[in-house]
Design a protein around this motif. Sequence first.
Motif, PDB file in Angstrom:
ATOM      1  N   THR A 346      51.334  36.123  25.400  1.00  0.00           N
ATOM      2  CA  THR A 346      52.305  35.176  25.959  1.00  0.00           C
ATOM      3  C   THR A 346      52.936  35.815  27.183  1.00  0.00           C
ATOM      4  OG1 THR A 346      52.823  34.238  23.782  1.00  0.00           O
ATOM      5  CG2 THR A 346      54.412  33.861  25.547  1.00  0.00           C
ATOM      6  N   GLU A 347      52.956  35.089  28.305  1.00  0.00           N
ATOM      7  CA  GLU A 347      53.565  35.613  29.524  1.00  0.00           C
ATOM      8  C   GLU A 347      55.072  35.436  29.431  1.00  0.00           C
ATOM      9  OE1 GLU A 347      55.114  36.805  32.677  1.00  0.00           O
ATOM     10  OE2 GLU A 347      54.999  34.632  32.997  1.00  0.00           O
ATOM     11  N   VAL A 348      55.815  36.570  29.430  1.00  0.00           N
ATOM     12  CA  VAL A 348      57.257  36.552  29.166  1.00  0.00           C
ATOM     13  C   VAL A 348      58.033  37.242  30.282  1.00  0.00           C
ATOM     14  CG1 VAL A 348      56.947  36.428  26.653  1.00  0.00           C
ATOM     15  CG2 VAL A 348      57.081  38.670  27.784  1.00  0.00           C
ATOM     16  N   GLY A 349      57.477  37.263  31.494  1.00  0.00           N
ATOM     17  CA  GLY A 349      58.124  37.996  32.573  1.00  0.00           C
ATOM     18  C   GLY A 349      59.572  37.622  32.807  1.00  0.00           C
ATOM     19  N   PHE A 350      59.849  36.353  32.948  1.00  0.00           N
ATOM     20  CA  PHE A 350      61.233  35.941  33.202  1.00  0.00           C
ATOM     21  C   PHE A 350      62.116  36.042  31.963  1.00  0.00           C
ATOM     22  CE2 PHE A 350      59.421  34.504  37.137  1.00  0.00           C
ATOM     23  CZ  PHE A 350      60.465  34.628  38.041  1.00  0.00           C
ATOM     24  N   PRO A 351      61.701  35.591  30.793  1.00  0.00           N
ATOM     25  CA  PRO A 351      62.558  35.753  29.612  1.00  0.00           C
ATOM     26  C   PRO A 351      62.882  37.211  29.281  1.00  0.00           C
ATOM     27  CG  PRO A 351      60.829  34.152  29.176  1.00  0.00           C
ATOM     28  CD  PRO A 351      60.502  34.775  30.488  1.00  0.00           C
ATOM     29  N   ALA A 352      61.957  38.112  29.584  1.00  0.00           N
ATOM     30  CA  ALA A 352      62.168  39.525  29.253  1.00  0.00           C
ATOM     31  C   ALA A 352      62.953  40.272  30.323  1.00  0.00           C
ATOM     32  CB  ALA A 352      60.824  40.208  29.030  1.00  0.00           C
ATOM     33  N   GLY A 353      63.297  39.613  31.436  1.00  0.00           N
ATOM     34  CA  GLY A 353      64.096  40.253  32.467  1.00  0.00           C
ATOM     35  C   GLY A 353      63.282  40.978  33.524  1.00  0.00           C
ATOM     36  N   VAL A 354      61.976  40.741  33.575  1.00  0.00           N
ATOM     37  CA  VAL A 354      61.106  41.392  34.550  1.00  0.00           C
ATOM     38  C   VAL A 354      60.915  40.526  35.792  1.00  0.00           C
ATOM     39  CG1 VAL A 354      58.739  42.228  34.936  1.00  0.00           C
ATOM     40  CG2 VAL A 354      59.919  42.745  32.787  1.00  0.00           C
ATOM     41  N   GLY A 355      60.840  39.214  35.617  1.00  0.00           N
ATOM     42  CA  GLY A 355      60.521  38.305  36.709  1.00  0.00           C
ATOM     43  C   GLY A 355      61.581  38.202  37.777  1.00  0.00           C
ATOM     44  N   ALA A 356      62.834  37.980  37.386  1.00  0.00           N
ATOM     45  CA  ALA A 356      63.899  37.735  38.370  1.00  0.00           C
ATOM     46  C   ALA A 356      64.153  38.925  39.299  1.00  0.00           C
ATOM     47  CB  ALA A 356      65.183  37.316  37.658  1.00  0.00           C
ATOM     48  N   PRO A 357      64.293  40.167  38.795  1.00  0.00           N
ATOM     49  CA  PRO A 357      64.563  41.281  39.713  1.00  0.00           C
ATOM     50  C   PRO A 357      63.419  41.552  40.683  1.00  0.00           C
ATOM     51  CG  PRO A 357      65.083  41.880  37.444  1.00  0.00           C
ATOM     52  CD  PRO A 357      64.333  40.587  37.391  1.00  0.00           C
ATOM     53  N   SER A 358      62.205  41.118  40.339  1.00  0.00           N
ATOM     54  CA  SER A 358      61.038  41.393  41.178  1.00  0.00           C
ATOM     55  C   SER A 358      60.657  40.223  42.069  1.00  0.00           C
ATOM     56  CB  SER A 358      59.844  41.755  40.290  1.00  0.00           C
ATOM     57  OG  SER A 358      59.514  40.684  39.414  1.00  0.00           O
ATOM     58  N   LEU A 359      61.410  39.136  42.030  1.00  0.00           N
ATOM     59  CA  LEU A 359      60.995  37.889  42.672  1.00  0.00           C
ATOM     60  C   LEU A 359      60.811  38.030  44.181  1.00  0.00           C
ATOM     61  CD1 LEU A 359      60.298  34.944  42.106  1.00  0.00           C
ATOM     62  CD2 LEU A 359      62.718  34.377  42.445  1.00  0.00           C
ATOM     63  N   MET A 360      61.662  38.787  44.847  1.00  0.00           N
ATOM     64  CA  MET A 360      61.583  38.906  46.299  1.00  0.00           C
ATOM     65  C   MET A 360      60.763  40.119  46.735  1.00  0.00           C
ATOM     66  SD  MET A 360      63.140  36.205  46.999  1.00  0.00           S
ATOM     67  CE  MET A 360      63.214  36.297  48.783  1.00  0.00           C
ATOM     68  N   LEU A 361      60.148  40.795  45.791  1.00  0.00           N
ATOM     69  CA  LEU A 361      59.393  42.013  46.073  1.00  0.00           C
ATOM     70  C   LEU A 361      57.896  41.765  45.984  1.00  0.00           C
ATOM     71  CD1 LEU A 361      61.537  44.489  43.937  1.00  0.00           C
ATOM     72  CD2 LEU A 361      61.673  44.123  46.419  1.00  0.00           C
ATOM     73  N   THR A 362      57.131  42.530  46.748  1.00  0.00           N
ATOM     74  CA  THR A 362      55.675  42.560  46.612  1.00  0.00           C
ATOM     75  C   THR A 362      55.304  43.875  45.950  1.00  0.00           C
ATOM     76  OG1 THR A 362      55.208  41.116  48.494  1.00  0.00           O
ATOM     77  CG2 THR A 362      53.491  42.658  47.858  1.00  0.00           C
ATOM     78  N   GLY A 363      54.879  43.798  44.706  1.00  0.00           N
ATOM     79  CA  GLY A 363      54.625  44.997  43.923  1.00  0.00           C
ATOM     80  C   GLY A 363      53.183  45.468  44.013  1.00  0.00           C
ATOM     81  N   TRP A 364      53.015  46.776  43.939  1.00  0.00           N
ATOM     82  CA  TRP A 364      51.687  47.402  43.964  1.00  0.00           C
ATOM     83  C   TRP A 364      51.566  48.328  42.744  1.00  0.00           C
ATOM     84  CZ3 TRP A 364      48.419  45.781  47.982  1.00  0.00           C
ATOM     85  CH2 TRP A 364      49.037  45.075  49.015  1.00  0.00           C
ATOM     86  N   GLY A 365      51.712  49.631  42.937  1.00  0.00           N
ATOM     87  CA  GLY A 365      51.605  50.551  41.810  1.00  0.00           C
ATOM     88  C   GLY A 365      52.685  50.309  40.777  1.00  0.00           C
ATOM     89  N   VAL A 366      52.312  50.436  39.486  1.00  0.00           N
ATOM     90  CA  VAL A 366      53.247  50.150  38.402  1.00  0.00           C
ATOM     91  C   VAL A 366      52.903  51.011  37.198  1.00  0.00           C
ATOM     92  CG1 VAL A 366      51.844  48.246  37.492  1.00  0.00           C
ATOM     93  CG2 VAL A 366      54.315  48.281  37.044  1.00  0.00           C
ATOM     94  N   ALA A 367      53.909  51.331  36.407  1.00  0.00           N
ATOM     95  CA  ALA A 367      53.670  52.125  35.203  1.00  0.00           C
ATOM     96  C   ALA A 367      54.769  51.862  34.188  1.00  0.00           C
ATOM     97  CB  ALA A 367      53.617  53.617  35.537  1.00  0.00           C
ATOM     98  N   PHE A 368      54.409  51.961  32.921  1.00  0.00           N
ATOM     99  CA  PHE A 368      55.372  52.095  31.845  1.00  0.00           C
ATOM    100  C   PHE A 368      55.655  53.588  31.685  1.00  0.00           C
ATOM    101  CE2 PHE A 368      53.464  48.015  30.419  1.00  0.00           C
ATOM    102  CZ  PHE A 368      54.614  47.283  30.163  1.00  0.00           C
ATOM    103  N   PHE A 369      56.923  53.955  31.610  1.00  0.00           N
ATOM    104  CA  PHE A 369      57.271  55.357  31.339  1.00  0.00           C
ATOM    105  C   PHE A 369      58.704  55.411  30.847  1.00  0.00           C
ATOM    106  CE2 PHE A 369      59.726  54.925  34.997  1.00  0.00           C
ATOM    107  CZ  PHE A 369      60.208  56.107  35.542  1.00  0.00           C
ATOM    108  N   ASP A 370      59.023  56.427  30.075  1.00  0.00           N
ATOM    109  CA  ASP A 370      60.363  56.570  29.509  1.00  0.00           C
ATOM    110  C   ASP A 370      61.144  57.554  30.375  1.00  0.00           C
ATOM    111  OD1 ASP A 370      62.625  56.806  27.989  1.00  0.00           O
ATOM    112  OD2 ASP A 370      61.609  57.387  26.137  1.00  0.00           O
ATOM    113  N   TYR A 371      61.826  57.019  31.393  1.00  0.00           N
ATOM    114  CA  TYR A 371      62.454  57.898  32.378  1.00  0.00           C
ATOM    115  C   TYR A 371      63.645  58.653  31.815  1.00  0.00           C
ATOM    116  CZ  TYR A 371      66.634  55.046  33.320  1.00  0.00           C
ATOM    117  OH  TYR A 371      67.842  54.395  33.218  1.00  0.00           O
ATOM    118  N   ASP A 372      64.322  58.100  30.801  1.00  0.00           N
ATOM    119  CA  ASP A 372      65.534  58.729  30.277  1.00  0.00           C
ATOM    120  C   ASP A 372      65.357  59.268  28.865  1.00  0.00           C
ATOM    121  OD1 ASP A 372      65.281  56.250  29.112  1.00  0.00           O
ATOM    122  OD2 ASP A 372      67.320  55.569  29.588  1.00  0.00           O
ATOM    123  N   ASN A 373      64.130  59.280  28.360  1.00  0.00           N
ATOM    124  CA  ASN A 373      63.803  59.854  27.049  1.00  0.00           C
ATOM    125  C   ASN A 373      64.606  59.245  25.907  1.00  0.00           C
ATOM    126  OD1 ASN A 373      61.809  61.635  28.001  1.00  0.00           O
ATOM    127  ND2 ASN A 373      63.317  63.202  28.500  1.00  0.00           N
TER     128      ASN A 373
END
Length: 560
Positions: A346-373
Amino acid sequence: MTNGLKGLALSAIGGIRREASSRGTPQPSRPHRFNDVTAEAGLRFRHTNAATGQKFLMETMAPGCAFFDYDGDGYLDIYFVNGDLLPGFQSSETLSNALYRNNRDGTFTDVTDKAGVRGHGYGMGVVAGDYNNDGLQDLFVTNFGSSIFYRNNGDGTFTDVTAESGLNNRAWGSSAAFFDYDNDGFLDLFVCNYVDFSLDHNVFCGSPERGRGYCSPENYPGTACALYHNNGDGTFTDVSVRSGIGGYKCKALGVVTADFTGNGYQDIYVANDRIGNMLFLNQGDGTFREVGTLAGAAYTASGRAQSGMGVAAADYDGDGKMDVVVTNLSLEGYSLFHNDGDAFFTEVGFPAGVGAPSLMLTGWGVAFFDYDNDGHDDIIAVNGHAMDNVSLARSDLAYFQPALLLRNYGGKFADVTSTLGEALSIPRPSRGLAVGDYDNDGNMDLLLCNCNNTPVLLKNTGTRTNHWLKIKLVGRKSNRDGIGVKAWVTSGGVTQMKEVTGGGSYLSSSDRRLHFGLGASEVVDSIRILWPSGATQQLTHVQSDRILKIEEPVKNRSKL
């Protein structure tokens, strides 16, 4: 270290040991930041796209880069990909890719010429992998035109074995992934091929008022991706058609491999530009079935094709299934595909809070990572519009754009970029992204690769309040890199599942060691490992804040 081992005799484990440790006197808490350490690290590389105003499409698509350990000293080295001269571009210097050796003191040394990896042709991306199970990381460099395969000789040098290996990808290669699709213990190779474009067929796109612009991929036909089977003798066979992969015309820019169905075989997710993304399910018999649309993994929730570029996979919500994030063009927003099980998403970009902050951006490289452990996988993506004159068409869009870091709050994401230091928020023409812990301090760092510009190394300072564990897996019957291995780590009553994936990001290769943030837990209660061969391992009561090297419990592993 007091590890309890269940289900396997100690003699069969082939080595479970602590490779490194950073435990010491507890440090006071400090603000979490990403600091630009490019200059002090000694990284002098600059990418050249050789643009002349003719708007050849590849000028705006690169470069990629890699974090990988070429000399086996336990520290991540860096490889950068460069462009090449294009018609009408004048330069007094010869353009070259670059290899930087990690000096283990926060600095790097350029060893490109000594290593023999300057490259040739117009470079796009790079992927690292140990294709012959000799314990050394080899490099496959994708080009606009003929790609390059470098074998690591183990003495600080590489040999171009493209012709003799059979990896003769002559289409426009973009991202690539090493992975073992048939679980025979040798890494195969998937290569994304983009569109059918040539320098002598450069369609005019733009207008008399604004001038020439870069064309949309819709102006060019797609091409088939390539799948190469590792024969186990140093050569590969093109099985694109036989496997079913070659029957699809893609406009592929990103690829990640993972076991999305739980059947023990690596599947392939392809991010396509302006056509539906593709999900190739591994049938376990050497063939793949494309189910992207049927699985709900091809389009947005509203049924639109996006401009898919980068892609990454992880279990972001802790339900034990691998999910997918895809970066897209401005005004589309990133896509987040939740794995619902049974090969449905199920595509959940906007409900999960990913879609809106990225709306005006053109994204390229991406990763999942735990930056704050904290035990939750966050999302990092780098951005920059494809059109260098986009502001002429829309004043609210820019060519240079900041990175975007989305913190994971238990399955929901929020933009925290501006809170993590100025260096992360500086607008750039970013393309490739590699993620890895280059100084082995337990905090995941970032390498941003920028089009026609210098790269940026961002050191993660950490907070010293959360703990971590990093696992380096060494296959013996399974592939040496451990791609396809799943690990379950339980601490503080919470279990995290992570898988060593193939490919990921965009044109780039990241640290393959599995990194687990542990929050306040100083001790890991249990670790369970499942290898592609079917072998399992169990460890209990493992101290945090260290790197574990775990070898597969099988004897007589062959190597070339």
